[in-house]
Every structure is written in structure tokens, then in C-alpha cells.
Motif scaffolding. Structure first.
Motif, PDB file in Angstrom:
ATOM      1  N   THR A   1     -53.366  72.610 -14.324  1.00 30.37           N
ATOM      2  CA  THR A   1     -53.844  73.388 -13.185  1.00 30.37           C
ATOM      3  C   THR A   1     -54.217  74.786 -13.676  1.00 30.37           C
ATOM      4  O   THR A   1     -53.858  75.172 -14.799  1.00 30.37           O
ATOM      5  CB  THR A   1     -52.746  73.486 -12.119  1.00 30.37           C
ATOM      6  OG1 THR A   1     -51.630  74.204 -12.689  1.00 30.37           O
ATOM      7  CG2 THR A   1     -52.277  72.100 -11.667  1.00 30.37           C
TER       8      THR A   1
ATOM      9  N   ASP B   1     -45.956  75.340  -9.426  1.00 30.78           N
ATOM     10  CA  ASP B   1     -47.393  75.424  -9.196  1.00 30.78           C
ATOM     11  C   ASP B   1     -47.699  75.469  -7.702  1.00 30.78           C
ATOM     12  O   ASP B   1     -47.096  74.723  -6.918  1.00 30.78           O
ATOM     13  CB  ASP B   1     -48.090  74.223  -9.834  1.00 30.78           C
ATOM     14  CG  ASP B   1     -49.577  74.463  -9.991  1.00 30.78           C
ATOM     15  OD1 ASP B   1     -50.310  74.309  -8.992  1.00 30.78           O
ATOM     16  OD2 ASP B   1     -49.991  74.812 -11.105  1.00 30.78           O
TER      17      ASP B   1
ATOM     18  N   GLN C   1     -50.030  74.167  -6.144  1.00 31.68           N
ATOM     19  CA  GLN C   1     -50.438  72.848  -5.669  1.00 31.68           C
ATOM     20  C   GLN C   1     -49.227  72.030  -5.232  1.00 31.68           C
ATOM     21  O   GLN C   1     -49.287  71.286  -4.241  1.00 31.68           O
ATOM     22  CB  GLN C   1     -51.226  72.112  -6.755  1.00 31.68           C
ATOM     23  CG  GLN C   1     -52.585  72.735  -7.048  1.00 31.68           C
ATOM     24  CD  GLN C   1     -53.426  71.903  -7.987  1.00 31.68           C
ATOM     25  OE1 GLN C   1     -53.156  70.721  -8.220  1.00 31.68           O
ATOM     26  NE2 GLN C   1     -54.472  72.499  -8.538  1.00 31.68           N
TER      27      GLN C   1
END
Length: 219
Positions: free
Chosen positions: A8, A206, A208
């Protein structure tokens, strides 16, 4: 050090920064991380399923903000920011700020707690960012409530001093106490839905993963 798996933007930046570290400093860092893992201190941190301790801290303008107050409006992403001196913390902060529109769309706000005082650089990075609140925890009281505080091992302390980073000046105390990197997603009822606590400060939760957990909470 860094997690493997999907690369990412956050993980890419963390990996790049890790590769830029001086070899001697990196060796000292790895020895310190190994020491902290052996100590078991991370097992004392608040984890998913625990109730998040409430707190009330001042923002840069002196207004007192409580976790309970923020939870009334929706879930809270709570992140412990060690200070501007920590490049990995700055990278994580940038990633969380970039994710703020998505976090806000899912009904969440972002609260960052730091033992560092209101430095000009920290203020410049955080002021005027919708949905972001930076709170001062100068005595690490909230970090202690969450089980995150440790004394920096001497090997890493000496390595930082050799680089000109003196945390006694940053924090205004010679204790060299600071939180391990930690980020939480807290439900409106005050329980922790997602937790990331790791003595390895090159590893961060993260955005995400936070968004996926947040969307699962809100349906």
C-alpha cells in the motif's frame, strides 16, 4: 521489520524510509526492538475487545477534548503520535490524514495523542485539517492507561543522541519515556474494535485495514 503482503502507499513509504536508515542506527534499533519484545511489554497494551479508557486532554488551543465526547458522534480512530522527531510517525500521520475523507464518510473521526508539546511543525501539519484532533499528553498519562509506555533502551538512546536527537529536549524531561506505536479503532460504545500495538516502530496499521474494519462496524 516491515510486513509482507500487499504494498500500500503507507507500506511503500515506510519501507523506503527503513532502507534509508544508517546501518549503525538500524542495528541499534533492531537490538532495542528485540529487547522490548523479550520484555513482553506489548502484551500489557489494550487490545481488541477491551474497553478503551476514557480521557480528557487539551488541544493546541487549550480546549479540553474527551474521548467520550468524540464517541457520541461516531467511532474514533485513536493514534499515538510519538513526535515530529520520528519519521515513521510522520509517515503514518500523513497516511491517516490522506484517509480522513474516507474515514469521515464512514462516520469516524481521527484523534492523535502525542507527548510532544505543540511544536510549530506539528501545528502546521495538523491545523485546519477537518476531522483531525491532536491532543497533548505531556506526562504520558493516557499512554500509561493504554499500557503503551516504555523507557527507551540505552542502546537506542545512545544512537539517537549520536544523531543529534535528544528526547529530553523534545519532551522536557530526561525520563526518555514514550509510547510504542499504537492505533485503535474504537466503537461508539467505547470498546476497541481493532488494535495495532507493536514495539517495532517501522510497522503501522494501514488506513485500508482501518477502513475495512470501520465499514464492517457501520454496515
Amino acid at each position: 521489520m516491515q510486513e509482507t503482503g500487499t504494498v500500500t502507499p503507507l507500506r511503500a513509504r515506510l519501507g523506503t524510509r527503513l532502507g534509508q536508515l544508517d546501518g549503525a542506527y538500524r542495528a541499534s534499533m533492531e537490538a532495542a526492538i528485540a529487547h522490548l519484545r523479550r520484555s513482553g511489554m506489548a502484551t500489557r497494551a489494550k487490545l481488541a475487545g477491551d474497553r478503551a479508557p476514557d480521557f480528557a486532554l487539551p488541544d493546541p488551543d487549550g480546549a479540553i477534548v474527551s474521548l467520550a465526547e468524540r464517541l457520541q458522534a461516531g467511532p474514533v480512530v485513536l493514534s499515538f503520535f510519538r513526535g515530529e522527531w520520528c519519521s515513521f510517525c510522520r509517515i503514518e500521520m500523513d497516511a491517516l490524514i490522506a484517509a480522513l475523507p474516507d474515514l469521515a464518510a464512514a462516520g469516524a473521526s481521527l484523534v492523535m495523542v502525542s507527548p510532544q508539546g505543540s511544536s510549530e511543525t506539528l501545528l502546521a501539519r495538523s491545523r485546519g485539517v477537518p476531522g483531525l484532533t491532536v491532543l497533548k499528553d505531556p506526562m504520558n498519562g493516557v499512554g500509561l492507561q493504554y499500557g503503551l509506555i516504555f523507557r527507551m533502551p540505552d542502546i537506542l538512546r545512545e544512537a539517537l543522541l549520536a544523531l543529534g536527537v535528544d528526547l529530553s529536549h523534545v519532551y522536557g524531561t530526561d525520563a526518555w519515556l514514550l509510547p510504542i506505536p499504537a492505533t485503535y479503532l474504537i466503537r461508539r460504545d467505547g470498546t476497541i474494535a481493532l488494535a495495532h500495538t507493536d514495539p517495532d516502530f517501522t510497522r503501522r496499521l494501514d488506513p485500508q485495514d482501518i477502513l475495512a474494519a470501520l465499514r464492517a462496524l457501520t454496515g
